[in-house]
Scaffold this motif. Structure first.
Motif, PDB file in Angstrom:
ATOM      1  N   PRO A  49      20.207   9.316   3.029  1.00  0.00           N
ATOM      2  CA  PRO A  49      21.037   8.944   1.883  1.00  0.00           C
ATOM      3  C   PRO A  49      22.381   9.667   1.940  1.00  0.00           C
ATOM      4  O   PRO A  49      22.438  10.848   2.320  1.00  0.00           O
ATOM      5  CB  PRO A  49      20.199   9.379   0.677  1.00  0.00           C
ATOM      6  N   PRO A  50      23.469   8.971   1.599  1.00  0.00           N
ATOM      7  CA  PRO A  50      24.809   9.551   1.792  1.00  0.00           C
ATOM      8  C   PRO A  50      25.098  10.761   0.923  1.00  0.00           C
ATOM      9  O   PRO A  50      26.005  11.535   1.229  1.00  0.00           O
ATOM     10  CB  PRO A  50      25.750   8.394   1.465  1.00  0.00           C
ATOM     11  N   ASP A  51      24.351  10.964  -0.162  1.00  0.00           N
ATOM     12  CA  ASP A  51      24.612  12.125  -0.999  1.00  0.00           C
ATOM     13  C   ASP A  51      24.038  13.380  -0.332  1.00  0.00           C
ATOM     14  O   ASP A  51      23.003  13.354   0.316  1.00  0.00           O
ATOM     15  CB  ASP A  51      23.980  11.949  -2.389  1.00  0.00           C
ATOM     16  N   GLY A  52      24.741  14.497  -0.490  1.00  0.00           N
ATOM     17  CA  GLY A  52      24.277  15.761   0.076  1.00  0.00           C
ATOM     18  C   GLY A  52      24.560  15.853   1.563  1.00  0.00           C
ATOM     19  O   GLY A  52      25.090  14.940   2.188  1.00  0.00           O
ATOM     20  N   SER A  64      28.673   9.138   8.778  1.00  0.00           N
ATOM     21  CA  SER A  64      29.519   8.023   8.373  1.00  0.00           C
ATOM     22  C   SER A  64      29.432   7.845   6.866  1.00  0.00           C
ATOM     23  O   SER A  64      28.637   8.499   6.178  1.00  0.00           O
ATOM     24  CB  SER A  64      29.068   6.741   9.078  1.00  0.00           C
ATOM     25  N   GLN A  65      30.233   6.930   6.335  1.00  0.00           N
ATOM     26  CA  GLN A  65      30.252   6.692   4.889  1.00  0.00           C
ATOM     27  C   GLN A  65      28.880   6.273   4.374  1.00  0.00           C
ATOM     28  O   GLN A  65      28.484   6.633   3.271  1.00  0.00           O
ATOM     29  CB  GLN A  65      31.297   5.627   4.561  1.00  0.00           C
ATOM     30  N   PHE A 572      28.494   1.219  14.048  1.00  0.00           N
ATOM     31  CA  PHE A 572      27.290   0.519  13.597  1.00  0.00           C
ATOM     32  C   PHE A 572      27.549  -0.191  12.274  1.00  0.00           C
ATOM     33  O   PHE A 572      27.067  -1.308  12.045  1.00  0.00           O
ATOM     34  CB  PHE A 572      26.133   1.510  13.468  1.00  0.00           C
ATOM     35  N   GLU A 573      28.313   0.444  11.404  1.00  0.00           N
ATOM     36  CA  GLU A 573      28.624  -0.191  10.117  1.00  0.00           C
ATOM     37  C   GLU A 573      29.479  -1.439  10.329  1.00  0.00           C
ATOM     38  O   GLU A 573      29.289  -2.453   9.639  1.00  0.00           O
ATOM     39  CB  GLU A 573      29.342   0.808   9.201  1.00  0.00           C
TER      40      GLU A 573
END
Length: 600
Positions: A49-52, A64-65, A572-573
């Protein structure tokens, strides 16, 4: 939960492991736990997960974002442990780096499996026969063979060449390494009549079986002997066996293993004398090596030799055929350049006085020369630099070369590809997953998605499109190649997405890569590569000459496209974005139109 996926990237075969601890938890798709490698570093591909932050061995890494990551870490010899942590979840992965140096024996002994030659070999009289062994340093090592004693000298240093894959990672430099305990030496065996002991000669004019070499090791006044594992035979030049190729396209190589480069395939029915053996590999009289499984021995046959006189010509609707009547099917090779197509016939003496060649859409002139005794060469001067494919076959003992005519573009402005057949090959499929992205999304899936979008764009432009697969099924490389040969498209494009071997930099390597093999595909590869890079504003990974299954077909210009890196977090995104996939498909189709138009 643990799931294993096959990862196949340009010949690299590794195993990928997808490990998930819980829903929305950290995910590592490569490497699997207990992975073994000889590389000096390894990348960890995954997502969270992008948080943390994600910490690996206590240090934060770039992501990445969307939260994907692919950092590289150096490896020490032996076990390496990586603790991958996101918030309160942790995953541990162990990677073992294997030593590339041979292991020295303990005590007075040869290292296991170190005696060379390890397989049965056969050589002509006077050719070098080389031996090597790994033994304790500062010892005396020799070989006894045919009443000769060959001293093996210590080799303290050796230049280690980079692997072929090094060109893909930018580490293409040789290294000098110390190799304690390596001993090497060579000898020659002359004609059997020159030997003082002829007890092993089977009969006059036959080969000489020297048996297995005896390796001897002496150190500190102690001596041991050990027989080698391979028999050594000296062939009689006057009584060589003859092999006939039974495979549809016998794989000829520059040496006796699959590590050696490919030569022009040997046509079914080709005959040649056997001038050397190494294990299951045969050296044929023109210089190429072939696996014995692709041949049969012709009992009682004499050395294949032929003359060639008249050369015939026939023009068909889509090809020009040149006919070479021979006495026996001999090895041939092909060399292409921008304006020439050269066919070399081995074990052949030219008596050519007559060649028929009408005014032809492809060929302006046909020249011939006897290059050296037994090697005749026919060179076609071409009217245009772009070649559109060729086929070679034997009809009994007659060699037929078919050169394909260029396709004709449609006159409709909206359908410029009318009447033009294009083959698309979505890479991998079925159990062959290909590369795996940070989320576990596989290359086979995105290959098919983009290929279908590409197909739809080509159909709008009037093209006839053939696909090697349009569902998630496994299609062998041989079947894909055979489809190109059978369908004879104007061009063939294999659609892939990229990855790297362990030594690569997954976090920073990105871009479009293009691969070609035959010169007739070079211009197509360069054009499509530059067109996509500029049109889509994408990075360039590079253009490579590479001996890949889907670049080897010669019935049509065949190119393999690596449209981005599955393992790069940012790329990849992009490559999984539906809007970007549609833009890519449109650019691919427009590129095909522009290239064919420019090649007319």
């Amino acid at each position: 939960m643990k799931k294993f996926l096959g990862l196949i990237i340009l010949g690299f075969i590794v195993t990928s492991s997808v490990v998930a601890l819980a829903v929305s938890s950290i995910l590592v798709v490569y490497p699997p736990n207990n992975h073994q490698t000889s590389a000096q570093k390894i990348f960890l591909i995954g997502t969270a997960p992008p948080d943390g932050q994600v910490l690996i061995n206590g240090k934060p890494i770039n992501r990445s974002q969307a939260g994907h990551f692919a950092p590289s870490f150096p490896l020490q010899l032996g076990e390496n442990l990586f603790a991958v942590r996101h918030q309160n979840q942790e995953l541990k992965i162990q990677v073992t780096r294997l030593a590339t140096q041979p292991e020295l024996p303990q005590g007075l002994a040869f290292a296991k499996d170190s005696l060379i030659p390890a397989a049965n070999i056969a050589r002509l009289p006077g050719e070098l026969i080389c031996f090597s062994a790994i033994a304790p340093p500062n010892a005396s090592v020799s070989v006894n063979l045919a009443n000769q004693t060959i001293s093996l000298a210590p080799q303290t240093q050796q230049v280690r060449l980079p692997s072929n894959s090094a060109a893909l990672t930018g580490n293409n430099q040789p290294t000098t390494q110390s190799i304690p305990g390596k001993y090497e030496g060579c000898t020659t065996i002359e004609q059997p009549d020159s030997l003082t002991d002829r007890s092993n000669i089977i009969s006059a004019g036959r080969s000489l079986d020297l048996g297995k070499p005896e390796f001897q090791l002496t150190q500190n006044g102690q001596t041991i002997t050990q027989p080698g594992t391979g028999n050594i035979q000296i062939l009689s030049p006057a009584n060589l066996e003859v092999a006939e190729v039974v495979a549809d396209a016998g794989v000829a190589r520059t040496g006796p293993s699959t590590d050696y480069s490919r030569l022009t395939p040997l046509l079914k029915g080709t005959q040649a004398s056997i001038t050397g053996r190494e294990g299951e590999w045969l050296r044929l009289d023109y210089g190429g090596w072939i696996n014995s499984r692709e041949t049969r021995i012709l009992a009682g046959a004499i050395a294949p030799r032929t003359t060639i006189r008249s050369v015939g010509y026939r023009r068909l609707p889509s090809t020009t055929e040149i006919v070479f009547p021979l006495q026996v099917p001999v090895p041939v090779s092909v060399q292409q350049s921008d304006d020439n197509f050269t066919l070399t016939l081995y074990n052949t003496t030219a008596q050519t006085d007559t060649i028929r060649l009408d005014d032809d859409p492809l060929i302006s002139r046909l020249d011939w020369q006897q290059v050296v005794p037994g090697q005749a060469q026919y060179t076609f001067k071409l009217k245009k630099p772009q070649q559109w494919g060729y086929k070679l076959r034997y009809e009994d003992t007659t060699l037929v070369l078919a050169l394909r005519h260029p396709p004709t573009m449609g006159r409709e402005r909206q359908k410029p590809l009318s009447g033009i057949k294009i083959l698309l090959d979505p890479g991998h499929g079925g159990n062959e997953s290909g590369a795996v992205g940070p989320t576990g999304y596989t290359e086979k899936e995105v290959n098919l998605v983009v290929s279908k979008l590409f197909r739809d764009e080509l159909l709008k432009l009037g093209a006839t499109v053939v696909m090697t697969r349009d569902t998630d099924i496994e299609v062998s490389l041989g079947d894909r190649m055979a489809m190109i040969d059978r369908e004879e498209p104007a061009i063939a494009l294999s659609i892939h997405y990229n990855a790297l071997p362990d030594q690569g930099d997954a976090e920073n390597t990105k871009g479009i890569g293009t691969f070609w093999y035959h010169p007739q595909a070079h211009n197509l590869a360069i054009f499509m590569h530059n067109y996509l890079v500029k049109k889509l504003d994408r990075p360039s990974y590079g253009v490579f000459w590479n001996n890949l299954a889907l670049t080897r077909p010669h019935a049509a210009p065949s190119v393999l496209l690596e449209l981005g890196f599955m393992i790069n977090p940012q790329e990849f995104e992009w490559l999984t974005n539906p809007q970007e996939q549609k833009k890519l498909a449109t650019a691919l189709a427009q590129g095909v139109v522009e290239w064919i138009k420019s090649s007319q």
